[in-house]
Design an enzyme around this catalytic site. Structure first.
Site, PDB file in Angstrom:
ATOM      1  N   ASP A  54       0.805  -1.223   0.000  1.00 29.44           N
ATOM      2  CA  ASP A  54       0.000   0.000   0.000  1.00 29.44           C
ATOM      3  C   ASP A  54       0.841   1.277   0.000  1.00 29.44           C
ATOM      4  O   ASP A  54       0.399   2.303  -0.498  1.00 29.44           O
ATOM      5  CB  ASP A  54      -0.994   0.008   1.165  1.00 29.44           C
ATOM      6  CG  ASP A  54      -0.372  -0.419   2.481  1.00 29.44           C
ATOM      7  OD1 ASP A  54       0.868  -0.577   2.558  1.00 29.44           O
ATOM      8  OD2 ASP A  54      -1.137  -0.595   3.449  1.00 29.44           O
ATOM      9  N   ASP A 461       4.886   0.632  13.281  1.00 29.38           N
ATOM     10  CA  ASP A 461       4.178  -0.653  13.381  1.00 29.38           C
ATOM     11  C   ASP A 461       5.010  -1.812  13.938  1.00 29.38           C
ATOM     12  O   ASP A 461       4.461  -2.719  14.536  1.00 29.38           O
ATOM     13  CB  ASP A 461       3.621  -1.107  12.022  1.00 29.38           C
ATOM     14  CG  ASP A 461       2.555  -0.169  11.502  1.00 29.38           C
ATOM     15  OD1 ASP A 461       2.046   0.656  12.280  1.00 29.38           O
ATOM     16  OD2 ASP A 461       2.255  -0.246  10.303  1.00 29.38           O
TER      17      ASP A 461
END
Ligand SMILES: *[C@@H]1O[C@H](CO)[C@@H](O)[C@H](O)[C@H]1NC(C)=O
Ligand SMILES: *[C@@H]1O[C@H](CO)[C@@H](O)[C@H](O)[C@H]1NC(C)=O
Ligand SMILES: *[C@@H]1O[C@H](CO)[C@@H](O)[C@H](O)[C@H]1NC(C)=O
Length: 833
Positions: A54, A461
């Protein structure tokens, strides 16, 4: 300025001017590190497959199960959004051809319209056709699809399902030009949150897939039957044309409930299989279904593998075994507790078996094992939580030529295996991390400690990673930064005189874990700094040279200081969100910058006063201190780099060739005392990475054709230990490194450059380096991804976003960190959303 889409092609060939030979490669994490929303295999040629990300571009599969990035050169500063891949398609008649829909956001975060890129050499080179609207590779619903498809019978015909209400688009010249399909009137009206003022969740999700029926008859040389999905859940969401796209109608008898995520053709069966979820993903889904549509009979059959209280998730990933018609695997899109579930059928969905099941709670039978040998850090990462199989499972493919070979993408990595049919025989398979070569972390900070760890990388993350020496850069780490474990580390720094001492900052608001971690072994193991308040997070950090003082420019509570791990107190003499740095050799000095004002502290950060002026500069963006020389520092501004060798009393501008600079770093040069200055900025070859070894008299392009995305979001460190080694952290393509030579005598002494202050003292000291580093601080201008939920730290009383907060047998936290609310999902699971 050149149009960004036109520029990207030209940039493949330009920059013949001053350019040093630096060849870029990834620092290896080996495990992806982010969401993989789509995978496609070529239907006719064995071994050809691509995986899309993405925010980190497109990758091509190699025969040894590794992956090669193929869109790196496209992500220039102006066209950074080319790393958002919203769809990928292959030409069934030509395995060398690949197409992708590129663009990152459809809201204001992305200034550029999208494009369809095409390659005839498996991604080695690309052409690009601009679209008249934006494409959203990192938008909600990005795991649906594929939205792009090539007619299997006529490679000149390609369809693209757009977002934002733009409908269906068609090319009849193999992707060169595109026009709207006027007769396709459905637009996909669903928006996850129409009230979202950022535009991220309020945009219409549009069309979700294009699926050709390769078995249908030809009409004027085109496949006559085409299916198109839309993001709708209360009306029809699957449309069909039987006349090669002239007229369209809703498929009769369709569910008309939930959003269709994947729609795949089983040609031998003349059937479609579809997965549905009650959200468009990638984070959501509490209900869903799986359907089989018999094209010849025109009948729909609900083949959802589970029902009742077993059904508390939507369905995403759907893989058909084309060698064995009627054999398929489907995956829960998100089953947040206890784990994802995968189901396999060998009878067209009439019956299913599960990849794990409860025996008697809390015991489970697992019909798989997981191997993380290719990315060992994934092991402890997934073991820290009950979810081992993953989350955000939208992409799932079985190799069309090998029933044992399969791949599926998650929010964390790419899993797969080479013994899938053992599911049917032994009911036991080996799942492996198969993301080798995919590097898609959003890097928040990089640093290299003189005499200490070669590379410290704070990432989004996945917390962060330590590489002790240059020899480790191509070995996937054994672990990520743990204890404390956060989702994102926003900054890292180390103490110049005692480089085994490292400090990092977490970016989790509302956690009850302090968001400062301290290491005294070079970033291998960590301890919580209990001097920090649990309510403060984010921003950047600077460690004093002797490791006694931490200066923290927080994201929301101004600049704070702590000595000897005591409590943090406000530094009122520095503005909030100031850029900060520590001197690497003199423990008493810290530096700060805000707007045009440069600040110096000579009392270990207790108080700051204004230092020398940076003539013509309006905005200080980064400060880095010389690794080996006290009082020598480099300041990056909107007009370029300034150097001081008197603790910031006076500054000299390092030439005029480089302006509008972002991060600046010092790295070891080819001789002992020579240091190279690296900086991102606007120079002779455009907005790129430059190096100077002659105090700014010349700036050499060392980026070459490598794309790093927007230079304002790049993080930079020169190696303090290895000559000519430089590190670039990107927002979505992990950390790159290169080694090269920049000619010049180094930057220890200023040479004749435009002096902006009357006098400049030359620092004669060349301290024998036993330690040192750079300190960087910047603001992120490109939104970073927030893809993978992470395990919660032990001992946390508030569950984190996406975490579990209730359910039968649950003994963990029952409340959520702000602003999330504990929401009932089923008797066994409540979640922070
Ligand atoms: C369609 O989706 C919206 C948003 O999630 C939801 O509020 C609505 O209940 C759904 N409708 C049906 C029929 O499922
Ligand atoms: C659109 O549909 C009409 C019939 O409804 C048809 O006559 C016309 O040819 C179609 N247009 C195109 C461009 O296919
Ligand atoms: C650091 O700077 C202070 C103030 O200039 C000076 O007194 C001190 O000697 C320096 N310390 C070292 C180790 O150089």
């Amino acid at each position: 300025m050149k149009h960004p889409r036109a520029a990207q092609l030209l940039l493949l060939a330009v920059t013949a001017s001053a350019r040093a030979a630096f060849t870029w490669q990834n620092v290896k994490l080996g495990g992806g590190g982010g969401f993989i929303p789509g995978i496609v295999f070529h239907p006719k040629t064995p071994g050809v497959a691509y995986a899309r990300t993405d925010i980190g571009g497109l990758y091509r599969l190699n025969s040894d199960d590794s992956w090669t990035p193929v869109t790196d050169s496209l992500a220039t500063d102006a066209a950074w959004d080319n790393w958002g891949i919203d769809a990928v398609a292959l030409d069934p008649q030509d395995a060398n051809k690949v197409y992708a829909a590129v663009g990152m956001y459809t809201n204001s975060w992305d200034p550029n319209n999208g494009a369809i890129i095409r390659s005839s050499d498996k991604g080695a080179t690309w052409s690009s056709s601009p679209l008249s609207f934006k494409v959203g590779g990192n938008m909600p619903g990005r795991g649906m699809g594929e939205r792009l498809a090539v007619d299997p019978n006529n490679p000149k015909i390609i369809y693209f399902g757009a977002r934002s209400g733009h409908g269906l688009w068609k090319s009849t010249d193999a992707g060169a030009t595109w026009s709207k399909v006027a007769n396709f009137t459905a637009t996909g009206t669903y928006a996850p949150d129409p009230t979202d003022t950022t535009g991220l969740n309020s945009d219409k999700q549009g069309l979700t897939f294009v699926t050709f029926d390769s078995t249908s008859s030809l009409l004027n040389g085109a496949t006559s039957r085409i299916f198109v999905g839309t993001a709708d859940n209360i009306t029809a969401s699957v449309y069909v044309s039987n006349d090669a796209g002239s007229t369209w109608s809703a498929v009769a008898g369709q569910p008309g409930r939930y959003f269709p995520h994947k729609c795949k053709l089983s040609p031998t069966e003349k059937a479609l299989y579809l997965t549905y979820s009650d959200g468009t993903g990638p984070y959501d889904g509490t209900l869903g279904s799986v359907w089989r549509y018999d094209i010849a009979a025109g009948t729909w059959k609900d083949i959802t593998p589970v029902s009742g209280s077993d059904l508390y998730f939507g369905f995403g990933g759907l893989g058909l075994d084309l060698q064995k018609p009627g054999t398929l695997v489907v995956a829960s899109l998100n089953s947040w507790w206890p784990d994802a579930q995968l189901f396999r059928s060998t009878d067209s969905g009439a019956t299913w078996s599960r990849l794990w099941e409860w025996t008697s709670y809390p015991n489970m039978n697992l019909y798989y094992s997981i191997s993380t040998s290719k990315a060992p850090w994934i092991g402890p990462f997934i073991q820290a939580d009950t979810k081992h199989l993953g989350w955000m499972i939208e992409a799932l493919e079985i190799d069309p030529f090998d029933s044992d070979h399969w791949l599926y993408g998650t929010g964390l990595t790419l899993f797969g295996g080479r013994d899938l049919t053992k599911w049917d025989t032994k009911h036991s398979i080996t799942i492996q991390v198969m993301a080798d070569g995919i590097e898609e972390t959003s890097v928040q900070e990089v640093a290299s400690a003189l005499g200490g760890s070669e590379l410290l990388a704070a990432v989004g993350d996945d917390n962060g990673f330590t590489f002790k020496s240059k020899g480790d850069l191509n070995t996937a780490p054994a672990t990520y930064w743990q204890n404390p474990t956060w989702s994102t580390s926003s900054s890292v720094d180390y103490a110049g005189n005692k480089p085994a001492n490292v400090v990092r900052v977490g970016n989790t608001g509302g956690s009850d874990t302090q968001q400062i971690g301290i290491s005294s072994d070079g970033g291998v193991s960590w301890n919580i700094d209990y001097g920090a308040s649990t309510s403060i997070y984010g921003g950047t950090v600077a460690y004093s040279a002797d490791a006694d003082t931490v200066l923290w420019s927080t994201s929301s509570q101004g600049v704070l200081r702590s000595q000897y791990q005591g409590s943090f107190t406000a530094v009122s003499s520095l503005p909030a969100t100031a850029v900060i740095a520590s001197d690497k050799r003199n423990n008493t000095y810290f530096y700060g910058g805000a707007g045009a004002a440069f600040y110096v502290s000579s009392d270990t950060g207790s108080t700051f006063t204004k230092g020398g002026s940076l003539a013509g500069a309006a905005s200080i963006r980064d400060i880095t201190a010389h690794p080996a020389t006290a009082g020598t520092l480099f300041v990056s501004t909107d007009v370029g780099i300034f150097r001081s060798s008197d603790f910031g009393k006076t500054f000299t501008r390092m030439g005029t060739a480089l302006s509008d600079t972002q991060q600046v770093a010092l790295g070891r040069g080819s001789t002992t005392d020579a240091w190279v200055v690296y900086a991102f900025g606007d120079g002779p070859a455009g907005k790129k990475l430059y190096a100077s070894a002659d105090s700014g008299a010349s700036w050499v392009d060392i980026q070459g054709s490598q794309g790093f995305g927007a230079i304002s979001s790049c993080r930079l460190a020169g190696s303090a230990n290895n000559a000519g080694v430089v590190y670039v952290g990107t927002n979505g393509r992990g950390v790159f490194w290169a080694q090269g030579t920049v000619s010049g005598t180094g930057n220890n002494s200023p040479t004749s450059t435009t002096s902006t202050t009357p006098t400049t003292r030359t620092t004669a000291t060349t301290t024998k380096p036993s330690t040192t580093s750079k300190t960087t601080t910047t603001t992120t201008t490109t939104p970073t991804k927030t893809s993978s939920p992470t395990p919660t730290s032990s001992g946390v009383n508030l569950a984190q976003h996406w975490g579990q907060c209730g359910g039968i047998g649950w003994t963990g936290p029952s409340a959520c960190e702000s602003p999330y609310k504990c929401q009932f999902q089923n008797d066994y699971y409540s979640q922070c959303l």
